[in-house]
Write an enzyme that holds these catalytic residues in place. Structure first.
Site, PDB file in Angstrom:
ATOM      1  N   GLY A 229       1.298  -0.753  -0.348  1.00  0.00           N
ATOM      2  CA  GLY A 229       0.224   0.451   0.000  1.00  0.00           C
ATOM      3  C   GLY A 229       0.513   1.018   0.324  1.00  0.00           C
ATOM      4  CB  THR A 458       4.459  -3.894   7.029  1.00  0.00           C
ATOM      5  OG1 THR A 458       3.196  -4.895   7.639  1.00  0.00           O
ATOM      6  CG2 THR A 458       4.436  -3.433   6.408  1.00  0.00           C
ATOM      7  CG  ASN A 581      10.415 -11.236  13.447  1.00  0.00           C
ATOM      8  OD1 ASN A 581      11.889 -11.321  12.790  1.00  0.00           O
ATOM      9  ND2 ASN A 581       9.265 -11.391  12.453  1.00  0.00           N
ATOM     10  N   PRO A 582      13.476  -9.737  14.123  1.00  0.00           N
ATOM     11  CG  PRO A 582      15.226 -10.132  15.089  1.00  0.00           C
ATOM     12  CD  PRO A 582      13.669  -9.741  14.883  1.00  0.00           C
ATOM     13  CB  THR A 584       9.762  -8.706   9.370  1.00  0.00           C
ATOM     14  OG1 THR A 584       9.740  -8.665  10.718  1.00  0.00           O
ATOM     15  CG2 THR A 584       8.658  -9.926   9.303  1.00  0.00           C
ATOM     16  CD  GLN A 588       8.141  -3.191   6.375  1.00  0.00           C
ATOM     17  OE1 GLN A 588       7.679  -1.999   6.093  1.00  0.00           O
ATOM     18  NE2 GLN A 588       7.694  -3.784   5.691  1.00  0.00           N
ATOM     19  CD  GLU A 655       5.630   5.611   6.999  1.00  0.00           C
ATOM     20  OE1 GLU A 655       4.813   6.450   6.191  1.00  0.00           O
ATOM     21  OE2 GLU A 655       4.647   5.612   8.086  1.00  0.00           O
TER      22      GLU A 655
HETATM   23 MO1  MOS Z   1       2.125   5.272   6.055  1.00  0.00          MO
HETATM   24  S1  MOS Z   1       2.514   6.445   3.674  1.00  0.00           S
HETATM   25  O1  MOS Z   1       1.596   6.632   7.049  1.00  0.00           O
HETATM   26  O2  MOS Z   1       0.506   4.409   4.944  1.00  0.00           O
END
Ligand code: MOS
Length: 693
Positions: A229, A458, A581-582, A584, A588, A655
């Site tokens: 997403g 994720t 969880n290192p 995953t 990210q 993020e």
């Molecule tokens: Mo993130 S852009 O807040 O799904």
């Protein structure tokens, strides 16, 4: 025994790689019809006529929905969702009709040949720093203040020994998850049922209830598997509305998905941004003034103001500061959330400007950041719950080999390559939102966890399992997790890097309560159930500045013959609370850093202003980094024990990887070549004429 904080393979991994996992439109009932969106071919005006009659004569076509015959909708505060409600065209590509047919092929072919006539009006799609429509919104996104000021920034600049003033630009960027936006909708006795590709079934259900005048329990949305997403599925777009409208009109289930091309125009995108940055520092590089004026665009339908200047407010100390957001309405589709909205373009501008200041002041860029470490959050005065920014830089420097770096630009040559290194900081707020959870002990010794998390790829489902196993003190094999269903207790959206902290808080709380009950109670035949909500826990939190931090260092090589930029190695070191969880988590951070590299070098929505639309709208012409573009990436995180974050002590990692990544690359390109590119992406044409021979 400890499960949390250790590698755990994805519980859905096998289903995904074997194709057993089913995504939204694959979960359609047998009698489902297929819908295909017809999109405006003019950038502004109105629909004069639609030849639905000819379309309905095509065998297999069941319905053609237009603004004339579509069921009416209530107002949900977002005019992008008022699809097929009037004849206005607000942007090129807006949905003006929907063909519903027995097969996908018939729907698509009929949509392609549907005769729609328009009345066209002059359009305006170009954002500029002096656009006459720019205004100060009441707020920027995510509740950020529009403007903020500390002291007199003009005086601060005037009394500075070193001043940098520059304009940085980022282009329109498009979220392109593997699974497009897609929905299956059907109605049962006046209730609406949907399988939707969304980052949050609760917000989708709430919005659909409002639009269709239903009570929330009359809408059920599930999203068992979601193929990505990156923010674009954080709020519903037109697809669930259209599917529900069509299903209502025809009385059968309807499946609808965007094509890849439609993703560039119906899914949301990161607004182009323009940042005018002025930094002033004393002779030692201590900031006297920070000024960040941010400009972005929104649509005619909805105000969306990227909070680009929010990053610097909480990041560096300065005697004076000024930040502003201005936005203008254009004949474009509404920008939306895209990985680290605000922080990402904001950090590109600020971390680039700091690099320019470091050079002007003759201070190493890491040292410059050290000299501007604030004691407390400069914007709010709140203490930090924890802040290991410089620890991240120091560890990154060790891993990268930063010490002894020659600061001079454009002097290292390896054959036909110019070689340079660059650094940038990263930061992202550590948020948590209220969530509920339900945990049931079964007499057979197993446990059922119901939490309205969404796993957008994720590993959220896996992490929730780990949290439950840890708190219940049982083997993970005895725990079954049910997620992504609006019938579960209310759950936060998978956004703002807050998912694990939010849902996990509720799961931990429910498991603790269940364990204490099990100490005194027998598990009855129908199970022992605990339901909790974290709203009150969150309200009781101390006023602190909660952020995750990171440092990114990269090496860039620029081919003097072609202007090609490659990034053979990068290092990212992060301090993001407890890593749950290192296995995953690394994915990210790697994904975020890669997306930042892609932003730095490749990604660019190209607008044709005469035509009023995107000239590139597929993955052949909108370039994203491929495997071959990603060199050696080293990722580490620092131990961090922050007791002010909730029971999991986690800050979120979705993020922060993209924040600062593009600036690190741009800074390295400057160090390699002596050429400062202030407009992303750094493509060869921006370098070629300016490279040393
Ligand atoms: Mo993130 S852009 O807040 O799904």
């Amino acid at each position: 025994m400890s499960v949390l904080g250790h590698d755990h393979v994805r519980v859905d991994g096998r289903d995904k790689v074997t194709g057993v996992a089913r995504y939204a439109v694959e979960k359609r009932p047998d009698d489902a019809l297929h819908a295909w969106a017809v999109r405006a071919t003019v950038p502004r005006g109105r629909v004069v006529s639609v030849d639905a009659e000819s379309a309905l004569a095509v065998p297999g076509v069941v319905e053609v929905l237009t603004w004339r015959n579509a069921p009416r909708l209530q107002d949900a505060g977002d005019d992008e969702l008022q699809v097929l409600q009037d004849d206005r065209v607000a942007y090129r590509g807006q949905v003006v009709a929907l063909v519903v047919a027995e097969t996908l092929e018939v729907a698509r072919e009929t949509a392609a040949t549907l005769d729609v006539r328009y009345e066209t009006e002059p359009h305006d799609v170009g954002l500029t720093i002096d656009h006459p429509g720019l205004y100060a919104p009441e707020q920027a996104n995510a509740g950020a203040d529009t403007d903020s000021a500390r002291g007199d920034v003009e005086e601060g600049l005037a009394s500075s020994a070193h001043v940098v003033e520059a304009v940085y630009e980022t282009p329109a960027l498009f979220n392109n998850p593997m699974e497009p936006h897609a929905t299956v909708a059907w109605w049962e006795d006046g209730a609406l049922r949907m399988v939707d590709s969304t980052q949050g079934t609760t917000p989708t259900a709430q919005t659909m209830a409002t639009l269709f005048g239903l009570d929330e329990p009359q809408v059920r949305v599930t999203a068992e598997h979601v193929g990505g997403g990156f923010g674009s599925k954080g709020e519903p777009k037109a697809n669930p509305v259209l599917a529900a409208l069509a299903a209502k009109a025809v009385g059968r289930p309807v499946a609808l998905a965007w094509t890849r091309q439609m993703m560039f125009g119906l899914a949301g995108y990161r607004t182009p941004t323009i940042s005018r940055v002025r930094l002033g520092a004393d002779a030692d590089g201590r900031l006297e003034a920070i000024s960040h004026e941010a400009f972005s665009q929104t649509s005619r339908l909805k105000e969306f103001t990227e909070q680009t200047a929010e990053y610097v407010r909480h990041m560096y100390g300065s005697r004076t500061a000024l930040t502003t957001h201005r936005v203008t309405q254009l004949d474009v589709h509404t920008p939306s959330w895209m990985r680290a909205p605000g922080e990402c373009p904001g950090a590109y501008a600020i971390e680039s400007a700091l690099d320019e200041l470091a050079h002007a002041a003759g201070v190493d860029p890491v040292e410059l950041r050290r000299r501007n470490e604030p004691e407390v959050d400069p914007e709010t005065g709140a203490p930090y719950s924890s802040r290991q920014l410089m620890e991240c830089h120091d560890r990154a420097a060790e891993l990268f080999g930063w010490a002894g770096r020659d600061p001079r630009p454009g002097v290292r040559r390896d054959g036909h390559w110019l070689v340079g290194t660059g650094v940038a900081s990263s930061s992202y707020p550590a948020m948590a939102a209220p969530s509920g959870a339900r945990v049931t002990a079964r007499p057979d010794g197993t446990f059922r966890v119901g939490v309205n998390a969404t796993d957008i790829g994720t590993g959220a489902r896996t992490v929730m399992l780990q949290v439950a196993a840890e708190e219940l003190k049982v083997e993970p094999e005895r725990v079954h997790v049910h997620i992504a269903d609006s019938d579960l207790p209310h759950g936060a959206v998978a956004g703002g890097s807050s998912g694990s902290a939010s849902w996990g808080w509720a799961v931990a709380k429910a498991c603790r309560a269940l364990r204490s009950r099990m100490a005194t109670e027998r598990v009855p035949d129908d199970g022992l159930e605990v339901v909790v909500d974290t709203s009150e826990d969150l309200q009781g939190r101390a006023q602190l500045a909660r952020f995750a931090y990171g440092a990114q260092m990269v090496e860039a090589r620029v081919d003097v013959r072609t202007g090609e930029v490659v990034v053979p190695r990068s290092v990212g070191v992060f301090a993001a609370g407890r890593i749950l969880n290192p296995r995953t988590a690394r994915s990210q951070l790697l994904g975020g850093m890669t997306m930042g590299l892609s932003m730095a070098l490749h990604e660019e929505g190209l607008l044709d202003e005469r035509f009023g639309g995107w000239a590139n709208h597929d993955l052949a012409t909108y370039h994203v980094a491929a495997n071959a573009d990603v060199g050696d990436v080293t990722i580490e995180w620092l131990p961090e024990d922050d007791g002010e974050l909730g029971p999991l002590k986690a800050k979120g990692i979705g993020e922060i990887g993209i924040v600062g990544a593009a600036a690190a690359v741009a800074n390295a390109v400057w160090h390699a070549t002596g050429v400062r590119v202030r407009s992303l992406p750094i493509q060869p044409d921006k370098l070629l004429d300016r490279l040393p021979g």
